[in-house]
Design an enzyme around this catalytic site. Structure first.
Site, PDB file in Angstrom:
ATOM      1  N   HIS A 108       0.862  -1.179   0.000  1.00 17.13           N
ATOM      2  CA  HIS A 108       0.000   0.000   0.000  1.00 17.13           C
ATOM      3  C   HIS A 108       0.899   1.230   0.000  1.00 17.13           C
ATOM      4  O   HIS A 108       1.691   1.440   0.910  1.00 17.13           O
ATOM      5  CB  HIS A 108      -0.920   0.021   1.219  1.00 17.13           C
ATOM      6  CG  HIS A 108      -1.845   1.200   1.232  1.00 17.13           C
ATOM      7  ND1 HIS A 108      -3.103   1.166   0.667  1.00 17.13           N
ATOM      8  CD2 HIS A 108      -1.689   2.460   1.728  1.00 17.13           C
ATOM      9  CE1 HIS A 108      -3.677   2.347   0.810  1.00 17.13           C
ATOM     10  NE2 HIS A 108      -2.840   3.153   1.452  1.00 17.13           N
ATOM     11  N   CYS A 109       0.769   2.052  -1.032  1.00 15.82           N
ATOM     12  CA  CYS A 109       1.642   3.216  -1.198  1.00 15.82           C
ATOM     13  C   CYS A 109       0.862   4.479  -0.849  1.00 15.82           C
ATOM     14  O   CYS A 109      -0.056   4.869  -1.592  1.00 15.82           O
ATOM     15  CB  CYS A 109       2.167   3.296  -2.632  1.00 15.82           C
ATOM     16  SG  CYS A 109       3.317   4.663  -2.890  1.00 15.82           S
TER      17      CYS A 109
END
Length: 364
Positions: A168-169
């Site tokens: 998850h960025c």
């Protein structure tokens, strides 16, 4: 005679999807709820490039070459396009099991494991799956009520299972998975080139100006250039390092999640069953392979309302308000008629009055 058509609001599937996502443009745009760092990313890229095009590019185009701003504009547009494509797309979210599907999976698990004695911990819910002569474990997700496909994982921030989950960025405001990983890689690659390009030509701009008015005078007259150099200097190492790390992962056909967990480099020394053993083939599969469609159907129409009744369509509503011909009324079944509209019982016809009898002779 005007006919009024009643239009009820259509409920799209994205309005009822579980998970912690936000949707825009009637479900076309899908992002995580935490978007603050994404706005910071946009601000840094747009702000730095605006200063570069406003001040340095005009001077460098005259002194060196007009191709400098053209190439910078191409890198900027490509970076923004890949960033928005990564942030606004479905990363590969797997739908959760319906109640009937979840109950069926529970029955299968109980039939496989048998009755667990009271006080004992039930065995882990795992299925073994063979890929390229390698045993891969499929884990059960207690939130989505499904056995996750290979390489899928549950994102704790978005609260969804994502196919080929990488990470998850927060910088792009979305998960990075099977459906947007190639765009994420192209974004960080183009952003690295853009950062190096802007940083290098800012140094050239300062050097050319310093030859005319001196270094200290150049710094005093161009505070925007100093700000650009500082931003590029501090972001260059992280962006270029991230690009190099993901280039290494692409060459091995591996994800960030697998690398952190040590799935293929742990104590067991299990080989990666997804790697082709060739860097070119791995890169072609990850970056140029077929892109699967989204399985969420975000803009689909829900067939049922919250109360369980199907919302009438516009065609049905408008046809019910139109006057019907006698021929169509005769063809209606008795089951289609409402219960309170039963026809009253027919009254018997009145009896004709009796003709008057003639008087007899005695009465006369």
């Amino acid at each position: 005679m005007s006919v009024m058509v009643v239009r009820k609001k259509v409920t799209r599937k994205w309005e009822k999807l579980p998970g912690r996502n936000t949707f825009c443009c009637d479900g076309r745009v899908m992002m995580a709820r935490q978007k603050g760092i994404f706005y910071l990313t946009l601000f840094l890229i747009l702000g730095t490039c605006t200063l570069f095009f406003a001040f340095e590019c005009r001077y460098l185009a005259v002194q060196l070459s007009p191709a400098i701003p053209v190439f910078a504009a191409m890198l900027f547009l490509f970076s923004m396009a890949t960033l928005l494509r990564t942030s606004f797309s479905d990363p590969g979210v797997i739908p959760r099991a319906l109640p009937d599907e979840a109950a069926f999976i529970e029955m299968e698990i109980e039939a496989t494991n048998g009755a667990v004695p009271q006080g004992q911990r039930p065995p882990p819910r795992i299925k073994n799956f063979q890929i390229n002569n390698q045993i891969v474990k499929l884990k059960y997700c207690y939130t989505c009520k499904i056995f996750r496909p290979p390489r899928a994982s549950h994102c704790s921030i978005c609260d969804n299972c994502v196919e080929r989950f990488d990470h998850h960025c927060p910088w792009v405001g979305n998960c990075v998975g099977k459906r947007n990983y190639r765009y994420f890689y192209l974004f960080i690659l183009s952003l690295s080139l853009l950062t190096i390009y802007v940083f290098a030509f800012n140094i050239v701009y300062v050097a050319l100006k310093s030859l005319k008015i001196g270094f200290l005078e150049t710094l005093k007259e161009t505070p925007g250039t100093v700000l650009e150099v500082l931003i590029c200097f501090f972001t260059l190492w992280s962006v270029v390092g991230l690009t190099g790390f993901h280039t290494f992962l692409v060459a091995l056909n591996q994800t960030t999640n697998e690398d952190i967990k040590g799935s293929w480099t742990g104590k067991n020394r299990v080989q990666n069953p997804y790697s082709h053993g060739n860097i070119v083939k791995n890169c072609c599969e990850v970056l140029c392979g077929p892109l699967p469609p989204s399985v969420l159907d975000r803009r689909g129409i829900l067939p049922l309302e919250e109360n369980g009744s199907r919302p009438p369509s516009t065609q049905e509503t408008s046809s019910s308000l139109l006057p019907q011909s006698p021929a169509s009324t005769e063809h209606m079944n008795s089951t289609e008629m409402p219960e309170d509209s039963s026809t009253p019982e027919e009254m018997p016809p009145p009896e004709p009055p009796e003709p008057p009898q003639e008087a007899t002779e005695a009465e006369k």
